[in-house]
Design a protein around this motif. Structure first.
Motif, PDB file in Angstrom:
ATOM      1  N   HIS A   1       1.328   3.181  -0.336  1.00  0.00           N
ATOM      2  CA  HIS A   1       2.271   2.646  -1.324  1.00  0.00           C
ATOM      3  C   HIS A   1       1.578   1.987  -2.506  1.00  0.00           C
ATOM      4  O   HIS A   1       1.970   2.188  -3.665  1.00  0.00           O
ATOM      5  CB  HIS A   1       3.221   1.632  -0.674  1.00  0.00           C
ATOM      6  CG  HIS A   1       4.337   2.254   0.096  1.00  0.00           C
ATOM      7  ND1 HIS A   1       5.323   1.515   0.721  1.00  0.00           N
ATOM      8  CD2 HIS A   1       4.637   3.547   0.355  1.00  0.00           C
ATOM      9  CE1 HIS A   1       6.171   2.316   1.322  1.00  0.00           C
ATOM     10  NE2 HIS A   1       5.772   3.567   1.128  1.00  0.00           N
ATOM     11  N   ALA A   2       0.569   1.167  -2.238  1.00  0.00           N
ATOM     12  CA  ALA A   2      -0.072   0.434  -3.336  1.00  0.00           C
ATOM     13  C   ALA A   2      -0.676   1.391  -4.350  1.00  0.00           C
ATOM     14  O   ALA A   2      -0.452   1.255  -5.559  1.00  0.00           O
ATOM     15  CB  ALA A   2      -1.133  -0.520  -2.792  1.00  0.00           C
ATOM     16  N   GLU A   3      -1.436   2.387  -3.885  1.00  0.00           N
ATOM     17  CA  GLU A   3      -2.069   3.310  -4.835  1.00  0.00           C
ATOM     18  C   GLU A   3      -1.025   4.136  -5.560  1.00  0.00           C
ATOM     19  O   GLU A   3      -1.177   4.448  -6.753  1.00  0.00           O
ATOM     20  CB  GLU A   3      -3.078   4.216  -4.122  1.00  0.00           C
ATOM     21  CG  GLU A   3      -2.506   5.183  -3.118  1.00  0.00           C
ATOM     22  CD  GLU A   3      -3.569   6.039  -2.445  1.00  0.00           C
ATOM     23  OE1 GLU A   3      -3.370   7.270  -2.402  1.00  0.00           O
ATOM     24  OE2 GLU A   3      -4.575   5.492  -1.965  1.00  0.00           O
ATOM     25  N   GLN A   4       0.079   4.483  -4.883  1.00  0.00           N
ATOM     26  CA  GLN A   4       1.140   5.263  -5.539  1.00  0.00           C
ATOM     27  C   GLN A   4       1.851   4.435  -6.600  1.00  0.00           C
ATOM     28  O   GLN A   4       2.102   4.917  -7.718  1.00  0.00           O
ATOM     29  CB  GLN A   4       2.132   5.758  -4.481  1.00  0.00           C
ATOM     30  CG  GLN A   4       1.545   6.806  -3.540  1.00  0.00           C
ATOM     31  CD  GLN A   4       2.372   6.994  -2.275  1.00  0.00           C
ATOM     32  OE1 GLN A   4       3.238   6.186  -1.943  1.00  0.00           O
ATOM     33  NE2 GLN A   4       2.099   8.075  -1.553  1.00  0.00           N
ATOM     34  N   VAL A   5       2.185   3.200  -6.275  1.00  0.00           N
ATOM     35  CA  VAL A   5       2.848   2.320  -7.243  1.00  0.00           C
ATOM     36  C   VAL A   5       1.946   2.075  -8.446  1.00  0.00           C
ATOM     37  O   VAL A   5       2.383   2.150  -9.610  1.00  0.00           O
ATOM     38  CB  VAL A   5       3.242   0.986  -6.575  1.00  0.00           C
ATOM     39  CG1 VAL A   5       3.606  -0.071  -7.618  1.00  0.00           C
ATOM     40  CG2 VAL A   5       4.399   1.204  -5.606  1.00  0.00           C
TER      41      VAL A   5
ATOM     42  N   CYS B   1       3.843  -2.656   1.847  1.00  0.00           N
ATOM     43  CA  CYS B   1       2.442  -2.276   1.925  1.00  0.00           C
ATOM     44  C   CYS B   1       1.893  -2.782   3.251  1.00  0.00           C
ATOM     45  O   CYS B   1       2.592  -3.441   4.018  1.00  0.00           O
ATOM     46  CB  CYS B   1       1.644  -2.865   0.762  1.00  0.00           C
ATOM     47  SG  CYS B   1       1.801  -4.662   0.616  1.00  0.00           S
ATOM     48  N   ASN B   2       0.633  -2.482   3.512  1.00  0.00           N
ATOM     49  CA  ASN B   2       0.013  -2.872   4.776  1.00  0.00           C
ATOM     50  C   ASN B   2      -0.857  -4.120   4.682  1.00  0.00           C
ATOM     51  O   ASN B   2      -1.258  -4.650   5.721  1.00  0.00           O
ATOM     52  CB  ASN B   2      -0.848  -1.726   5.318  1.00  0.00           C
ATOM     53  CG  ASN B   2      -0.026  -0.625   5.961  1.00  0.00           C
ATOM     54  OD1 ASN B   2       1.155  -0.813   6.246  1.00  0.00           O
ATOM     55  ND2 ASN B   2      -0.635   0.521   6.185  1.00  0.00           N
ATOM     56  N   ALA B   3      -1.193  -4.579   3.483  1.00  0.00           N
ATOM     57  CA  ALA B   3      -2.139  -5.685   3.337  1.00  0.00           C
ATOM     58  C   ALA B   3      -1.692  -6.630   2.231  1.00  0.00           C
ATOM     59  O   ALA B   3      -1.078  -6.207   1.242  1.00  0.00           O
ATOM     60  CB  ALA B   3      -3.534  -5.154   3.031  1.00  0.00           C
ATOM     61  N   VAL B   4      -2.029  -7.895   2.392  1.00  0.00           N
ATOM     62  CA  VAL B   4      -1.611  -8.906   1.422  1.00  0.00           C
ATOM     63  C   VAL B   4      -2.211  -8.618   0.047  1.00  0.00           C
ATOM     64  O   VAL B   4      -1.521  -8.703  -0.975  1.00  0.00           O
ATOM     65  CB  VAL B   4      -2.007 -10.315   1.905  1.00  0.00           C
ATOM     66  CG1 VAL B   4      -1.575 -11.369   0.885  1.00  0.00           C
ATOM     67  CG2 VAL B   4      -1.399 -10.612   3.260  1.00  0.00           C
ATOM     68  N   HIS B   5      -3.489  -8.247   0.002  1.00  0.00           N
ATOM     69  CA  HIS B   5      -4.126  -8.012  -1.298  1.00  0.00           C
ATOM     70  C   HIS B   5      -3.511  -6.817  -2.026  1.00  0.00           C
ATOM     71  O   HIS B   5      -3.576  -6.736  -3.260  1.00  0.00           O
ATOM     72  CB  HIS B   5      -5.637  -7.819  -1.134  1.00  0.00           C
ATOM     73  CG  HIS B   5      -6.030  -6.586  -0.386  1.00  0.00           C
ATOM     74  ND1 HIS B   5      -6.154  -5.349  -0.986  1.00  0.00           N
ATOM     75  CD2 HIS B   5      -6.332  -6.393   0.924  1.00  0.00           C
ATOM     76  CE1 HIS B   5      -6.509  -4.458  -0.089  1.00  0.00           C
ATOM     77  NE2 HIS B   5      -6.625  -5.046   1.081  1.00  0.00           N
ATOM     78  N   GLU B   6      -2.895  -5.895  -1.282  1.00  0.00           N
ATOM     79  CA  GLU B   6      -2.230  -4.768  -1.933  1.00  0.00           C
ATOM     80  C   GLU B   6      -1.014  -5.233  -2.727  1.00  0.00           C
ATOM     81  O   GLU B   6      -0.718  -4.675  -3.796  1.00  0.00           O
ATOM     82  CB  GLU B   6      -1.817  -3.732  -0.884  1.00  0.00           C
ATOM     83  CG  GLU B   6      -2.988  -3.021  -0.224  1.00  0.00           C
ATOM     84  CD  GLU B   6      -2.584  -2.099   0.906  1.00  0.00           C
ATOM     85  OE1 GLU B   6      -3.416  -1.256   1.298  1.00  0.00           O
ATOM     86  OE2 GLU B   6      -1.439  -2.220   1.411  1.00  0.00           O
ATOM     87  N   MET B   7      -0.318  -6.252  -2.241  1.00  0.00           N
ATOM     88  CA  MET B   7       0.792  -6.813  -3.014  1.00  0.00           C
ATOM     89  C   MET B   7       0.298  -7.340  -4.348  1.00  0.00           C
ATOM     90  O   MET B   7       0.926  -7.121  -5.394  1.00  0.00           O
ATOM     91  CB  MET B   7       1.456  -7.969  -2.251  1.00  0.00           C
ATOM     92  CG  MET B   7       2.016  -7.626  -0.899  1.00  0.00           C
ATOM     93  SD  MET B   7       3.006  -8.977  -0.176  1.00  0.00           S
ATOM     94  CE  MET B   7       2.024 -10.417  -0.522  1.00  0.00           C
ATOM     95  N   ASP B   8      -0.824  -8.048  -4.313  1.00  0.00           N
ATOM     96  CA  ASP B   8      -1.386  -8.618  -5.544  1.00  0.00           C
ATOM     97  C   ASP B   8      -1.706  -7.517  -6.556  1.00  0.00           C
ATOM     98  O   ASP B   8      -1.417  -7.654  -7.753  1.00  0.00           O
ATOM     99  CB  ASP B   8      -2.648  -9.405  -5.222  1.00  0.00           C
ATOM    100  CG  ASP B   8      -2.409 -10.555  -4.255  1.00  0.00           C
ATOM    101  OD1 ASP B   8      -1.254 -11.031  -4.181  1.00  0.00           O
ATOM    102  OD2 ASP B   8      -3.366 -10.968  -3.579  1.00  0.00           O
ATOM    103  N   ALA B   9      -2.299  -6.429  -6.070  1.00  0.00           N
ATOM    104  CA  ALA B   9      -2.679  -5.331  -6.960  1.00  0.00           C
ATOM    105  C   ALA B   9      -1.452  -4.651  -7.565  1.00  0.00           C
ATOM    106  O   ALA B   9      -1.447  -4.270  -8.744  1.00  0.00           O
ATOM    107  CB  ALA B   9      -3.534  -4.321  -6.198  1.00  0.00           C
TER     108      ALA B   9
END
Length: 350
Positions: free
Chosen positions: A97-101, A119-127
């Motif tokens: 999800h993060a890379e797609q968004v 997403c699967n990770a907290v840092h992915e939300m930040d990105a």
């Protein structure tokens, strides 16, 4: 003449395209249909599903034909680069999800509808926030209840003071997996707490020390219970009682949604301070997925905010991470926002 927005779908599986088949002949089907991303896009008068994407090419072609899209792709990047899309709808598992968004936002799309879990990770939300916020992307999260009239009408009762000062929200959603099921529960806990920021969370999940690899939890654990203290003073509880019913209690009354959204009951204090049933507004039953898509259209038209924007999506997703982290710390209070941004819930198949 109003603009019709070009939409591309990433992920042609269950939530992307076929879950409607599971519920259309079941009880209370009107709660859900249209349910899948593809069905809701096609039902939205201001959207056109122009392309679909899935790494299994036969599946992509089958869904293209079913919903009348023009082209099918195996690579979402190629689809976004070629199709001049206004909106991207993401219905894959959460791992990508993060890379797609981020790719869609950087490519200039106006809107994104993203399936839960975020997403699967907290840092992915930040990105994701860093990519979408400065570009003004109109984002809605796939926790459909917050868009449906029954839940929005219940929230309106709270906001106009029908319950007095809200004290507690109880999510009767049973014991279910964190990422797959209780992302819905967490979002409703947030929604009925008036989307406040949280101070801390505590909880118990069904995970053992052996399930952790550093900061990565290798299973999607079942949540047995959870508690969130919101900054506006509202207490919220996720309990093991099933039913997908949400009870909101205030100083002057109690409101409870019934049977996974088929209605609600309202009790208010009488002159003696006793709670008595009173008439509640008519329960409107409708598709949350469709309303979420329509809300993106409205936000693009008006250059306004969405009802399930990325800030709120991150806020509700972080409640899940915090409950899991609380269990790892022996049930301790875990302050929000989380200090540990490396934390992840990432089974291999997610």
């Amino acid at each position: 003449m109003p603009t019709t927005y070009r939409v591309g779908l990433i992920g042609c599986g269950r939530m992307g395209a076929t879950i409607d088949d599971e519920v259309k002949s079941g009880p209370n089907a009107q709660l859900f249909l249209p349910y899948s991303h593809a069905a809701a896009i096609v039902a939205c008068e201001r959207m056109e599903l122009v392309a679909v994407c899935d790494p299994i090419e036969e599946k992509a072609e089958r869904i293209r034909d079913r919903y009348g899209a023009q082209r099918a792709y195996a690579d979402y990047r190629e689809m976004i680069e070629r199709e001049n899309l206004d909106v991207v709808s993401i219905a894959t598992r959460p791992g990508p999800h993060a890379e797609q968004v981020i790719f869609a936002a950087e490519a200039g799309v106006k809107g994104i509808y993203c399936e839960k879990s975020l997403c699967n990770a907290v840092h992915e939300m930040d990105a994701m926030l860093q990519a979408c916020t400065p570009r003004g992307v109109k984002f809605n999260y796939g926790t459909q209840r917050r868009y449906a009239a029954l839940y929005r009408d219940a929230r309106a009762m709270i906001e106009r003071g029908d319950l007095g000062e809200v004290q507690a929200v109880v999510a009767n959603c049973g014991i279910s997996v964190a990422q797959w099921g209780h992302t819905h529960a967490a979002d409703m806990m947030l929604f009925f707490a008036l989307d406040s920021e949280a101070e801390f969370a505590q909880g118990t999940v069904q995970a053992e020390a052996a399930d952790w690899e550093g900061d990565r939890l290798t299973i999607d654990p079942r949540i047995s219970n959870g508690y969130v203290q919101f900054k506006n003073g509202i207490h919220s509880y996720l309990v093991g009682a099933p039913g997908w019913e949400f009870e909101i209690s205030g100083t002057e009354g109690t409101l409870r949604t019934l049977s996974n959204g088929m209605g609600y009951s309202l009790r208010q204090k009488d002159e003696h301070g006793e709670l008595r049933p009173v008439g509640a507004p008519e329960a409107i039953i409708e598709s949350g997925t469709l309303r979420g898509m329509e809300d993106i259209v409205r936000a693009i038209d008006e250059d306004g905010d969405t009802q399930g924007n990325l800030t709120l999506a991150c806020r509700s997703q972080e409640l899940i991470f915090a409950i899991v982290e609380s269990h790892r710390q022996g049930g301790a209070r875990v302050a929000l926002p989380l200090e540990n941004r490396a934390l992840s819930i990432a089974p291999d198949h997610y």
